[in-house]
Design an enzyme around this catalytic site. Structure first.
Site, PDB file in Angstrom:
ATOM      1  N   GLU A 176      -3.601  -9.433   3.587  1.00  0.00           N
ATOM      2  CA  GLU A 176      -4.330  -9.149   4.832  1.00  0.00           C
ATOM      3  C   GLU A 176      -5.443 -10.146   5.103  1.00  0.00           C
ATOM      4  OE1 GLU A 176      -3.235  -6.886   2.745  1.00  0.00           O
ATOM      5  OE2 GLU A 176      -2.646  -5.037   3.768  1.00  0.00           O
ATOM      6  N   GLU A 180       0.839  -1.211   0.000  1.00  0.00           N
ATOM      7  CA  GLU A 180       0.000   0.000   0.000  1.00  0.00           C
ATOM      8  C   GLU A 180       0.870   1.257   0.000  1.00  0.00           C
ATOM      9  OE1 GLU A 180      -2.284  -1.577   3.400  1.00  0.00           O
ATOM     10  OE2 GLU A 180      -4.064  -0.986   2.276  1.00  0.00           O
TER      11      GLU A 180
HETATM   12  C1  3H9 Z   1      -1.280  -4.917   7.086  1.00  0.00           C
HETATM   13  O1  3H9 Z   1      -0.326  -4.566   6.447  1.00  0.00           O
HETATM   14  C2  3H9 Z   1      -2.505  -4.049   7.313  1.00  0.00           C
HETATM   15  C3  3H9 Z   1      -2.506  -2.875   6.419  1.00  0.00           C
HETATM   16  O2  3H9 Z   1      -3.379  -3.096   5.324  1.00  0.00           O
HETATM   17  C4  3H9 Z   1      -2.937  -1.581   7.071  1.00  0.00           C
HETATM   18  C5  3H9 Z   1      -3.497  -1.569   8.410  1.00  0.00           C
HETATM   19  C6  3H9 Z   1      -4.017  -0.214   8.834  1.00  0.00           C
HETATM   20  N1  3H9 Z   1       4.246  -7.798  11.578  1.00  0.00           N
HETATM   21  O3  3H9 Z   1       7.500 -15.499   8.455  1.00  0.00           O
HETATM   22  P1  3H9 Z   1       8.862 -15.350   9.017  1.00  0.00           P
HETATM   23  C7  3H9 Z   1       7.713 -11.542  11.931  1.00  0.00           C
HETATM   24  S1  3H9 Z   1      -1.324  -6.405   7.870  1.00  0.00           S
HETATM   25  C8  3H9 Z   1       4.940  -8.231  12.635  1.00  0.00           C
HETATM   26  O4  3H9 Z   1       9.359 -16.389   9.923  1.00  0.00           O
HETATM   27  P2  3H9 Z   1       9.927 -15.536   6.359  1.00  0.00           P
HETATM   28  C9  3H9 Z   1       7.388 -12.995  12.197  1.00  0.00           C
HETATM   29  O5  3H9 Z   1       6.472 -13.140  13.232  1.00  0.00           O
HETATM   30  C10 3H9 Z   1       0.214  -7.182   7.449  1.00  0.00           C
HETATM   31  N2  3H9 Z   1       5.814  -9.254  12.595  1.00  0.00           N
HETATM   32  O6  3H9 Z   1       9.960 -15.099   7.877  1.00  0.00           O
HETATM   33  C11 3H9 Z   1       8.766 -13.517  12.558  1.00  0.00           C
HETATM   34  O7  3H9 Z   1       9.023 -13.118  13.887  1.00  0.00           O
HETATM   35  P3  3H9 Z   1       9.894 -14.012  14.864  1.00  0.00           P
HETATM   36  C12 3H9 Z   1       0.166  -7.740   6.087  1.00  0.00           C
HETATM   37  C13 3H9 Z   1       5.967  -9.852  11.410  1.00  0.00           C
HETATM   38  O8  3H9 Z   1      11.187 -15.030   5.779  1.00  0.00           O
HETATM   39  C14 3H9 Z   1       9.687 -12.735  11.630  1.00  0.00           C
HETATM   40  O9  3H9 Z   1       8.964 -11.561  11.265  1.00  0.00           O
HETATM   41  N3  3H9 Z   1       1.395  -8.480   5.845  1.00  0.00           N
HETATM   42  C15 3H9 Z   1       5.275  -9.457  10.274  1.00  0.00           C
HETATM   43  O10 3H9 Z   1       9.621 -16.966   6.234  1.00  0.00           O
HETATM   44  C16 3H9 Z   1      10.086 -13.461  10.378  1.00  0.00           C
HETATM   45  O11 3H9 Z   1       8.902 -13.942   9.744  1.00  0.00           O
HETATM   46  C17 3H9 Z   1       1.466  -9.801   6.015  1.00  0.00           C
HETATM   47  O12 3H9 Z   1       0.493 -10.464   6.307  1.00  0.00           O
HETATM   48  C18 3H9 Z   1       4.382  -8.367  10.386  1.00  0.00           C
HETATM   49  N4  3H9 Z   1       3.692  -7.899   9.333  1.00  0.00           N
HETATM   50  O13 3H9 Z   1       8.701 -14.760   5.708  1.00  0.00           O
HETATM   51  C19 3H9 Z   1       2.826 -10.412   5.791  1.00  0.00           C
HETATM   52  N5  3H9 Z   1       5.635 -10.245   9.251  1.00  0.00           N
HETATM   53  O14 3H9 Z   1      11.256 -14.054  14.253  1.00  0.00           O
HETATM   54  C20 3H9 Z   1       3.122 -11.378   6.906  1.00  0.00           C
HETATM   55  C21 3H9 Z   1       6.534 -11.112   9.732  1.00  0.00           C
HETATM   56  O15 3H9 Z   1       9.800 -13.352  16.171  1.00  0.00           O
HETATM   57  N6  3H9 Z   1       4.471 -11.892   6.837  1.00  0.00           N
HETATM   58  N7  3H9 Z   1       6.753 -10.869  11.046  1.00  0.00           N
HETATM   59  O16 3H9 Z   1       9.223 -15.351  14.828  1.00  0.00           O
HETATM   60  C22 3H9 Z   1       4.863 -12.852   5.986  1.00  0.00           C
HETATM   61  O17 3H9 Z   1       4.136 -13.280   5.113  1.00  0.00           O
HETATM   62  C23 3H9 Z   1       6.230 -13.423   6.164  1.00  0.00           C
HETATM   63  O18 3H9 Z   1       6.641 -13.173   7.486  1.00  0.00           O
HETATM   64  C24 3H9 Z   1       7.312 -12.834   5.222  1.00  0.00           C
HETATM   65  C25 3H9 Z   1       8.715 -13.362   5.648  1.00  0.00           C
HETATM   66  C26 3H9 Z   1       7.021 -13.302   3.787  1.00  0.00           C
HETATM   67  C27 3H9 Z   1       7.341 -11.344   5.274  1.00  0.00           C
END
Ligand code: 3H9
Length: 728
Positions: A125, A105
């Site tokens: 999301e 975004e």
């Molecule tokens: C959003 O954006 C809402 C908006 O529309 C506006 C709102 C107003 N936040 O998965 P991994 C942490 S909603 C916080 O193991 P990978 C995860 O917990 C968001 N923490 O690594 C982990 O922590 P820990 C929309 C996050 O390389 C560490 O990062 N976005 C977030 O296999 C590593 O993660 C999503 O839904 C986050 N957003 O994969 C994306 N993301 O080391 C969600 C990750 O303590 N994330 N962490 O266990 C993913 O899909 C994968 O984490 C990503 C990396 C592909 C980024």
């Protein structure tokens, strides 16, 4: 610093720096506002590039902040996006790694976007129970049109940079030096009009009959996502992008976000998100932390057996670029297996080509070598045996592997429930033997149960868990017991489904109740798909079928325990499910997939009831759900008591990823916590009292203990489990 700024001649480069994934926390948002403000004021700055540190643009909003006051602190992401878009100086997003959710975004608010060829973008999301709420549902349709935007947002799909370029989401894709390319582009566009690049001001391209289009999308989403509210909210928000001016569309998006939050589904899905990331981090109930032990590198692998499971495992390894030796017992089987594997590999290569991956990454698949010669496994690092479920055969193979494979090779068995210790006992390296329970089809299903035996070493566990990650699976470590975790919990669930038929339900009634609850498939459709004969044959091998059911006995018993012979009776009549064209349903022809209620089954059930003088009674939806779900949950508590899973989160991850449990309820254990453990206990006690010959309905000690303290939040269960293991 959450965001930093440097100057490259006349271009300010702002970098989000919030490890590990540059989530847009309140500190990052504040920092972005400051850096943009400063860049805007600086007369020497003509253009701005926005990037992310450590090769990642941003994974979006900081999910951990949603349930805290930090989320509500200003500036909101949408406000920042408004500021960026309104900037008089051109802003270019330099996308490396990922631009997901709020990250994309943010990039959409920039005037131009340059992406690294290996980057991925998406609005995922919906997968955590919400909708894009920083203008994403309004800007994306304006950029790529309603159908493409709706598809991406409702599925929460991540797409490659090449696909993003084809769709028009990014302006350029580069092989390397993304930030430099963004700086070049920024310089080039200085002075060009920005109005047409401000997406909030661009008209939406929508299909001619938008109402019919949205209605159809809504109808499809209701069917596909059963009970999940976020996909419906996404459709409503995208609909608003067509019908309302941007400012009102964004207001609608915010309202939908708040109303979703009130359903509890986002909290459940976000719990599931973090549970998935947490499964790799727990210590063993027996002591010892495997997650601090370095895994051994796996440079080559072998798969024994090229049936459905073996084929899927070969594809998974090859996709992870691990060279595989695929072994069958004879040339005929090898020919069949290799043909199937090669067909699947071709499909994979085709898919990768579409995503533009082949150009960047070479072939993109690991080599597969087919053989019937065990001797070729001599130097392989890790072997996965995937022959059919037969202890004698598996032991024979492990004995052979033990003498052929190099001493440090890991030996894995793909079994859905056989005793790992017994298999390990025939080898000269029980510490290097481990269970890897893949789910079918193994190249698609995300779940992997990693089963530790009594002697499995921490290094072996770490290596198997790491292989799971390398294959893109969610690997969950479980203990060794008959059927492990997932299948063990399924037993009491299926038992209840069968008893419900005996007492008066129709298969489709039970399926409907559970599908409306959110399961991808009800128990009877699931059994028909899996093949009723699989369980029947295994029961026959163990001498557990053909229970004599004295006519007039209201429920059939086996060893003092209630037993439903209905599935055995269907198999005796050749009704194995989809494969034979008939099972609990009729399918028109063998292999048919369209389940139709079968009047024959109703007559069969009536005859069964009359033989056993069971008075048919009406059973309502609530009872169907409670009996099936609480039986499964009760077994989950037993699994925890027995130390087979290390925490409730592990069970939930298993069910969410391998059994079609509706993720929007968090998983069976989270669901039990939301229902309230005292209520679950009360209902189980009621059903157990009515059926004392169903031991798995007897409430477990752990459930009683947790209910006695009022049913604490799920994150506190581990403490109680710790206290419990002291007592057991
Ligand atoms: C959003 O954006 C809402 C908006 O529309 C506006 C709102 C107003 N936040 O998965 P991994 C942490 S909603 C916080 O193991 P990978 C995860 O917990 C968001 N923490 O690594 C982990 O922590 P820990 C929309 C996050 O390389 C560490 O990062 N976005 C977030 O296999 C590593 O993660 C999503 O839904 C986050 N957003 O994969 C994306 N993301 O080391 C969600 C990750 O303590 N994330 N962490 O266990 C993913 O899909 C994968 O984490 C990503 C990396 C592909 C980024």
């Amino acid at each position: 610093m959450a965001a930093t700024r440097r100057l490259s001649h006349t271009v300010a480069v702002i970098t989000i720096n919030h490890p590990p994934v540059n989530a847009l926390s309140s500190a990052v948002r504040r920092s972005l506002v400051k850096e943009f403000g400063d860049a805007d004021k600086d007369p020497s700055v003509e253009a701005i590039v926005l990037s992310g540190a450590n090769g990642k643009f941003s994974a979006g909003a900081d999910i951990r902040e949603f349930s805290t006051s930090a989320f509500k602190t200003v500036p909101s992401l949408e406000e920042i996006n408004g500021t960026i878009e309104g900037s008089r100086k051109p802003v270019v997003a330099a996308i490396e790694g990922v631009a997901l959710g709020g990250g994309l975004e943010l990039a959409l608010a920039c005037h131009y976007r340059v992406a690294d060829i290996q980057a991925h973008v998406g609005l995922p999301e919906v997968l955590i129970g919400i909708l894009p709420a920083a203008g994403g549902t309004q800007r994306l349709p304006r950029l790529i049109g309603v159908p493409a935007a709706l598809d991406m947002i409702v599925r929460g799909s991540r797409i490659s940079a090449t696909e993003a370029l084809q769709l028009g989401i990014v302006d350029e894709v580069v092989q390397n030096n993304t930030i430099e390319a963004a700086i070049q582009l920024a310089r080039k566009v200085v002075g060009r009009p920005l109005d047409i690049r401000r997406l909030s001001a661009v008209p939406v391209r929508s299909p001619p009959s938008i109402d019919a289009f949205l209605d159809a999308a809504m109808e499809k989403a209701r069917r596909q996502f059963r009970g999940a509210r976020a996909p419906l909210a996404c459709i409503e928000a995208v609909g608003a992008s067509v019908k309302l001016p941007y400012s009102q569309g964004v207001a609608k998006e915010r309202d939908l976000f708040l109303s979703l939050w009130a359903t509890g589904q986002p909290q459940a899905q976000q719990y599931a998100f973090f549970a998935e990331r947490g499964v790799g981090k727990w210590s063993l109930p027996t002591g010892g932390r495997w997650d601090t032990v370095p895994p051994k590198p796996i440079r080559s692998a072998a798969v024994i057996g090229l049936g459905t499971m073996g084929r899927g495992i070969v594809i998974s390894l090859s996709k992870a670029k691990i060279p595989v030796i695929a072994l069958e017992q004879d040339m005929k089987q090898l020919e069949q297996g290799s043909k199937a594997v090669n067909g699947l590999l071709e499909r994979e290569a085709e898919k990768m080509k579409k995503q533009g991956q082949t150009a960047a990454l070479g072939n993109g698949l690991g080599s597969v070598h087919f053989t019937v010669d065990f001797g070729e496994l001599r130097d392989v690092d890790l072997i996965i045996e995937a022959v059919y479920e037969n202890m004698k055969l598996k032991k024979e193979i492990f004995r052979r592997l033990s003498s052929i494979c190099k001493p440090d090779a890991f030996l894995c068995t793909n079994t859905s429930g056989l005793n790992i210790d017994e298999i390990a006992s025939v080898t000269n390296r029980p510490q290097q033997v481990i269970g890897t329970h893949f789910f079918s089809p193994a190249n698609i299903m995300r779940l992997l149960e990693v089963v530790r035996g009594r002697e499995t070493s921490l290094t072996t566990i770490a290596t198997a868990m790491n292989i799971g990650k390398v294959l893109g699976k969610v690997a969950v470590l479980v203990g060794n017991c008959p059927l492990f975790v997932g299948n063990r919990m399924l037993g009491p669930y299926l038992d209840q489904a069968n008893y419900l038929l005996e007492e008066g339900c129709r298969p489709e009634e039970v399926d409907q109740a559970l599908e409306e609850f959110g399961f991808a498939m009800g128990p009877f459709r699931m059994m028909d798909l899996a093949g009723l004969d699989v369980g029947w044959r295994s029961r026959m091998e163990k001498g557990l079928t053909g229970a004599k059911v004295p006519a007039g006995t209201p429920t059939c018993q086996r060893g003092g325990t209630r037993y439903s012979p209905l599935a055995d009776m269907l198999c005796e009549l050749g009704r194995f499910g989809q494969k034979s064209g008939k099972g609990w349903y009729q399918y028109g022809e063998p292999g048919g997939r369209n389940a139709k209620p079968d009047p024959w089954v109703l007559v069969f059930l009536e005859m069964y009831r009359s033989t056993h003088q069971i008075k048919q009674r009406p059973v309502n939806r609530e009872e169907i759900l409670e009996r099936c779900l609480y039986a499964l949950i009760n077994e989950g508590f037993k699994v925890l008591e027995d130390g087979i899973a290390s925490g409730p989160e592990d069970i939930d991850v298993i069910y969410n990823n391998g059994y079609g449990w509706p993720k929007h309820t968090g998983g069976p254990m989270y669901y039990a916590a939301t229902v309230g453990l005292p209520r679950v206990l009360e209902q189980l006690e009621k059903y157990y009292k009515a059926n004392v010959d169903v031991p798995n309905m007897k409430p477990t000690f752990l459930l009683k203990k947790l209910a006695a303290v009022g049913g604490p939040p799920i994150k506190e269960w581990r403490t109680q489990l710790g206290n419990l293991s002291n007592k057991l």
